[in-house]
Design an enzyme around this catalytic site. Structure first.
Site, mmCIF file in Angstrom:
data_model
loop_
_atom_site.group_PDB
_atom_site.id
_atom_site.type_symbol
_atom_site.label_atom_id
_atom_site.label_comp_id
_atom_site.label_asym_id
_atom_site.label_seq_id
_atom_site.Cartn_x
_atom_site.Cartn_y
_atom_site.Cartn_z
ATOM 1 N N SER A 1 21.022 -0.654 -0.594
ATOM 2 C CA SER A 1 21.795 -0.455 0.630
ATOM 3 C C SER A 1 22.713 -1.662 0.800
ATOM 4 C CB SER A 1 20.854 -0.247 1.827
ATOM 5 O OG SER A 1 21.583 0.121 2.984
ATOM 6 N N HIS B 1 23.331 3.532 -0.101
ATOM 7 C CA HIS B 1 23.744 3.936 1.244
ATOM 8 C C HIS B 1 25.198 3.543 1.474
ATOM 9 C CE1 HIS B 1 19.285 3.566 2.693
ATOM 10 N NE2 HIS B 1 19.503 4.681 2.027
ATOM 11 N N ASP C 1 14.076 2.351 3.859
ATOM 12 C CA ASP C 1 14.211 3.499 2.969
ATOM 13 C C ASP C 1 13.810 3.097 1.552
ATOM 14 O OD1 ASP C 1 14.811 6.083 2.164
ATOM 15 O OD2 ASP C 1 16.958 5.713 1.979
#
Length: 209
Positions: free
Chosen positions: A21, A48, A141
């Site tokens: 991310s 992401h 995540d």
């Protein structure tokens, strides 16, 4: 860490799943650069990014990677020697027949694509033949998905939080799933560089006249 102490990718791994991310573009550039030309694994990447209709991630990573890099397409088979990047605003899943599918289901951990869903589906499809890697990021995540990979016999590498631009994601993965190895991203790239590669075809010189 010296070359002799670097980990090796477990024998039999056919799919490497990578989640990142915040700070992930730089980390992935280093990691993917370690993959040798002709290595016989597939790589699936979730990064992401803000949802939009087009993504240039494949174009960004291709110059740094010796393998072809492409944005994943629905229903395409998982092929060795290729890096697949998740499409924006779609979950990327691995099906039992070793193909990809794309989903518009609700975000997971506020993210679509979801690292957890990629890892969980890959674990179910590949079992001990999958390696999960968690890199820098600001959310949790990937922690649940990495635990699923380990529970089904796969391996897990996590970026050292002290090496990550944003340590929250690797720290969450370590807290929930643990890891087989905790490494800097450069050490990961060095370890991946030792993956077996298909021999390059040899073309003999033409006979002299």
């Amino acid at each position: 860490m010296t070359a002799s102490t670097l980990p090796t990718v477990p024998a039999g791994v056919k799919l490497i799943c990578v989640g990142a991310s915040a700070g992930g573009v730089e980390a992935l550039g280093v990691l993917l650069g370690g993959l040798p030309a002709g290595c016989q694994v597939a790589v699936a990447v979730v990064l992401h990014i803000p949802p939009r209709h087009t993504s240039r991630l494949a174009e960004v990573f291709q110059p740094r990677c010796k393998l072809p890099v492409k944005e994943v397409e629905d229903k395409e088979p998982v092929l060795a020697g290729c890096v697949y990047v998740a499409a924006p605003a779609y979950h990327m899943l691995v099906e039992p027949d070793h193909s990809f599918s794309l989903s518009c289901d609700e975000p997971v951990n506020h993210s679509r694509p979801s690292i957890d869903l990629l890892f969980e589906s890959a674990a179910a499809a590949y079992g001990k033949q999958v390696l999960g890697i968690i890199l820098t990021g600001a959310s949790a995540d990937g922690a649940v998905g990495l635990a699923a990979i380990r529970e089904l016999g796969g391996a897990a590498w996590v970026q050292d939080p002290n090496d990550a631009r944003v340590p929250a994601m690797p720290a969450a993965a370590l807290a929930q799933a643990g890891a087989d190895h905790v490494l800097t991203v450069r050490n990961m790239a060095q370890a991946l560089s030792r993956l077996p590669a298909r021999p390059q075809s040899f073309q003999a010189d033409p006979p002299r006249q």
